[in-house]
Design an enzyme around this catalytic site. Structure first.
Site, PDB file in Angstrom:
ATOM      1  N   ARG A   1       7.168  -0.150   2.372  1.00  0.00           N
ATOM      2  CA  ARG A   1       6.864  -1.290   3.237  1.00  0.00           C
ATOM      3  C   ARG A   1       5.737  -2.124   2.666  1.00  0.00           C
ATOM      4  NH1 ARG A   1       5.322   3.627   4.725  1.00  0.00           N
ATOM      5  NH2 ARG A   1       3.411   4.050   5.883  1.00  0.00           N
TER       6      ARG A   1
ATOM      7  N   ARG B   1       0.829  -1.212   0.000  1.00  0.00           N
ATOM      8  CA  ARG B   1       0.000   0.000   0.000  1.00  0.00           C
ATOM      9  C   ARG B   1       0.861   1.258   0.000  1.00  0.00           C
ATOM     10  NH1 ARG B   1      -4.830  -1.159   2.415  1.00  0.00           N
ATOM     11  NH2 ARG B   1      -3.725  -2.402   3.967  1.00  0.00           N
ATOM     12  N   TYR B   2       1.995   1.198   0.677  1.00  0.00           N
ATOM     13  CA  TYR B   2       2.886   2.348   0.817  1.00  0.00           C
ATOM     14  C   TYR B   2       4.209   2.011   0.135  1.00  0.00           C
ATOM     15  CZ  TYR B   2      -0.284   3.142   4.804  1.00  0.00           C
ATOM     16  OH  TYR B   2      -1.383   3.306   5.610  1.00  0.00           O
TER      17      TYR B   2
ATOM     18  N   ASP C   1      -7.854   3.959   9.341  1.00  0.00           N
ATOM     19  CA  ASP C   1      -7.513   3.387   8.036  1.00  0.00           C
ATOM     20  C   ASP C   1      -8.618   3.813   7.081  1.00  0.00           C
ATOM     21  OD1 ASP C   1      -5.181   1.576   7.404  1.00  0.00           O
ATOM     22  OD2 ASP C   1      -5.697   0.905   9.435  1.00  0.00           O
TER      23      ASP C   1
ATOM     24  N   CYS D   1     -12.752  -7.622  14.694  1.00  0.00           N
ATOM     25  CA  CYS D   1     -11.591  -7.759  13.788  1.00  0.00           C
ATOM     26  C   CYS D   1     -11.845  -7.121  12.430  1.00  0.00           C
ATOM     27  CB  CYS D   1     -11.273  -9.243  13.597  1.00  0.00           C
ATOM     28  SG  CYS D   1      -9.955  -9.512  12.397  1.00  0.00           S
TER      29      CYS D   1
ATOM     30  N   LYS E   1      -3.475   5.086   6.168  1.00  0.00           N
ATOM     31  CA  LYS E   1      -3.866   5.664   7.455  1.00  0.00           C
ATOM     32  C   LYS E   1      -3.906   7.185   7.396  1.00  0.00           C
ATOM     33  CE  LYS E   1      -2.344   2.029  10.504  1.00  0.00           C
ATOM     34  NZ  LYS E   1      -2.170   1.095   9.368  1.00  0.00           N
TER      35      LYS E   1
ATOM     36  N   ASP F   1     -12.601  -0.087  12.433  1.00  0.00           N
ATOM     37  CA  ASP F   1     -12.849  -0.133  10.985  1.00  0.00           C
ATOM     38  C   ASP F   1     -14.287  -0.536  10.691  1.00  0.00           C
ATOM     39  OD1 ASP F   1     -10.222   0.539  10.024  1.00  0.00           O
ATOM     40  OD2 ASP F   1      -9.569  -1.355  10.911  1.00  0.00           O
TER      41      ASP F   1
ATOM     42  N   CYS G   1      -5.575 -17.152  14.166  1.00  0.00           N
ATOM     43  CA  CYS G   1      -5.224 -16.374  15.366  1.00  0.00           C
ATOM     44  C   CYS G   1      -5.475 -17.242  16.595  1.00  0.00           C
ATOM     45  CB  CYS G   1      -6.094 -15.126  15.486  1.00  0.00           C
ATOM     46  SG  CYS G   1      -5.987 -14.051  14.058  1.00  0.00           S
TER      47      CYS G   1
ATOM     48  N   CYS H   1     -11.047 -11.740  17.674  1.00  0.00           N
ATOM     49  CA  CYS H   1     -11.595 -10.519  18.237  1.00  0.00           C
ATOM     50  C   CYS H   1     -12.911 -10.224  17.520  1.00  0.00           C
ATOM     51  CB  CYS H   1     -10.620  -9.368  18.024  1.00  0.00           C
ATOM     52  SG  CYS H   1      -8.937  -9.794  18.533  1.00  0.00           S
TER      53      CYS H   1
ATOM     54  N   ARG I   1     -10.218  -7.825   9.793  1.00  0.00           N
ATOM     55  CA  ARG I   1     -10.059  -8.833   8.723  1.00  0.00           C
ATOM     56  C   ARG I   1     -10.916 -10.052   9.016  1.00  0.00           C
ATOM     57  NH1 ARG I   1      -4.041  -7.629   8.684  1.00  0.00           N
ATOM     58  NH2 ARG I   1      -3.889  -5.998   7.112  1.00  0.00           N
TER      59      ARG I   1
HETATM   60  S1  SF4 Z   1      -7.768  -8.315  15.306  1.00  0.00           S
HETATM   61 FE1  SF4 Z   1      -8.246  -9.978  13.846  1.00  0.00          FE
HETATM   62  S2  SF4 Z   1      -6.243 -10.552  12.992  1.00  0.00           S
HETATM   63 FE2  SF4 Z   1      -5.843  -9.440  14.909  1.00  0.00          FE
HETATM   64  S3  SF4 Z   1      -5.733 -11.037  16.520  1.00  0.00           S
HETATM   65 FE3  SF4 Z   1      -7.852 -10.252  16.485  1.00  0.00          FE
HETATM   66  S4  SF4 Z   1      -8.900 -11.710  15.120  1.00  0.00           S
HETATM   67 FE4  SF4 Z   1      -6.726 -11.962  14.708  1.00  0.00          FE
END
Ligand code: SF4
Length: 348
Positions: free
Chosen positions: A94, A90-91, A310, A110, A317, A273, A103, A107, A112
């Site tokens: 990096r 994206r940048y 983001d 999340c 960002k 997000d 994971c 979360c 993603r």
């Molecule tokens: S935010 Fe998403 S990618 Fe990061 S640890 Fe939690 S579930 Fe996994």
């Protein structure tokens, strides 16, 4: 402490973390978005405390079944900037290297969530990893490689060694950064074998720790961070500003102080997000700006994170502290790193 991870809503009911009559709704959530809590996380919650700030981060909620019009499957636009599988460029200087989409915990907010989990984008196969490393090797502007995903520290030391040895052979890569929740949610996993694998590139390695509430910085988590810092890896933090979890200057300030005490320099505070089914966690940018402003002066300069968004669509960002994101026509005007202005939330 539970002796194994909880990965189904039935596991959560057996552990007393959800009620049996919640199961039909929660099964519908779990069919869409992965569920996992490590024994460490379960011990932080205790039974029956579904509203505590750690529980809310990991225990599924029927509110996740609501997707609002502005939410999207790929909220930060990874796909638009992925030249080869596993790379997001994206940048200019990096890239993200997404070697794994698993994971240790999932979360509920999340960004993603459509990509991670057992039904997610999986782990890069050896030939895919080779192509991703070739892409990095072929682009001399790439100074930093950021391993994210998924949580890269769930990879075995053997697989991490393969990646780090691959990066060792690319002279223009100077920095390797890991984004992880492991030191907090599974501190014993940070052991000598893991640390030895992280040293295999010979590059400067940074560890970005994701934590959202001071209760996550237990003695064991702090000890895991100490092992990493003592091994020579500087640590920085990332936190998501979440309604009902840390949207309070006292809580956020305590978290930032806990990071600094742990030798983790506060880095990013992310505005949540537009991930599907997460509207119950989102606050308005004005609320976030007020909370961040309340930290200024009241706690040490060492403890100040940078409040960022983001920009949806993959524009990167933007800093959104007071003055940086301006109210405009019922939304906010934010500028990307190239100077282009975007509306947030994006107009349909
Ligand atoms: S935010 Fe998403 S990618 Fe990061 S640890 Fe939690 S579930 Fe996994």
């Amino acid at each position: 402490m539970a002796d194994r991870a909880l990965k189904t809503v039935e596991d959560l009911a057996t552990a007393g973390l959800v009620l049996p009559d919640q199961l039909p709704d929660l099964r519908a959530v779990a069919e869409k978005y992965a569920v996992a809590l490590t024994p460490t996380v379960v011990s932080l919650i205790g039974s029956g405390k579904t509203n505590d700030p750690v529980a809310r981060q990991f225990i599924p909620d029927p509110a996740e079944l609501l997707t609002t019009p502005e939410e999207r499957d790929d909220p930060i636009g990874d796909h638009a900037h992925s030249p080869v599988k596993g790379i997001v460029h994206r940048y200019p200087d990096r890239v993200l290297l997404k070697a794994v989409h698993i994971c240790p915990v999932y979360c509920r907010f999340c960004f993603r969530r459509e990509m991670v989990g057992p039904q997610g984008d999986g782990t890069l196969a050896p030939d895919e990893l080779e192509k991703a490393l070739s892409y990095i090797a072929g682009n001399e502007d790439i100074w930093e490689v950021i391993l994210t995903g998924g949580d890269p520290l769930v990879l075995s030391p053997r697989r991490l060694s393969v990646i780090m040895e691959g990066l060792a052979a690319i002279p223009h890569v100077k920095i390797v950064r890991f984004h992880t929740r492991v030191p907090v949610v599974d501190p014993d996993h940070v052991d000598e074998a893991l640390i030895a694998s992280l040293k295999k590139s010979g590059k400067t390695v940074y560890i970005a720790l994701h934590a959202n509430h001071p209760a996550e910085l237990t003695e064991r988590a702090r000890a895991a961070c100490a092992r990493l810092v003592d091994a020579g890896f500087p640590m920085i933090s990332q936190t998501v500003l979440l309604r009902g979890i840390n949207d309070d200057p006292a809580v956020l300030g305590a978290l930032m102080k806990a990071f600094v005490e742990t030798r983790v320099k506060p880095y990013y505070l992310h505005h949540p997000d537009l991930a599907p089914g997460t509207s119950h966690f989102r606050l308005d940018i004005a609320e976030g700006q007020k909370i961040v402003s309340a930290l200024r002066g009241n706690i040490s300069g060492l403890c100040q994170p940078t409040y960022v968004l983001d920009i949806p669509g993959g524009h990167g960002k933007a800093v959104i502290s007071e003055g940086a994101a301006r109210p405009a026509d019922g939304c906010y005007a934010v500028s990307d790193f190239r100077g282009a202005e975007h509306a947030y939330p994006p107009k349909a």
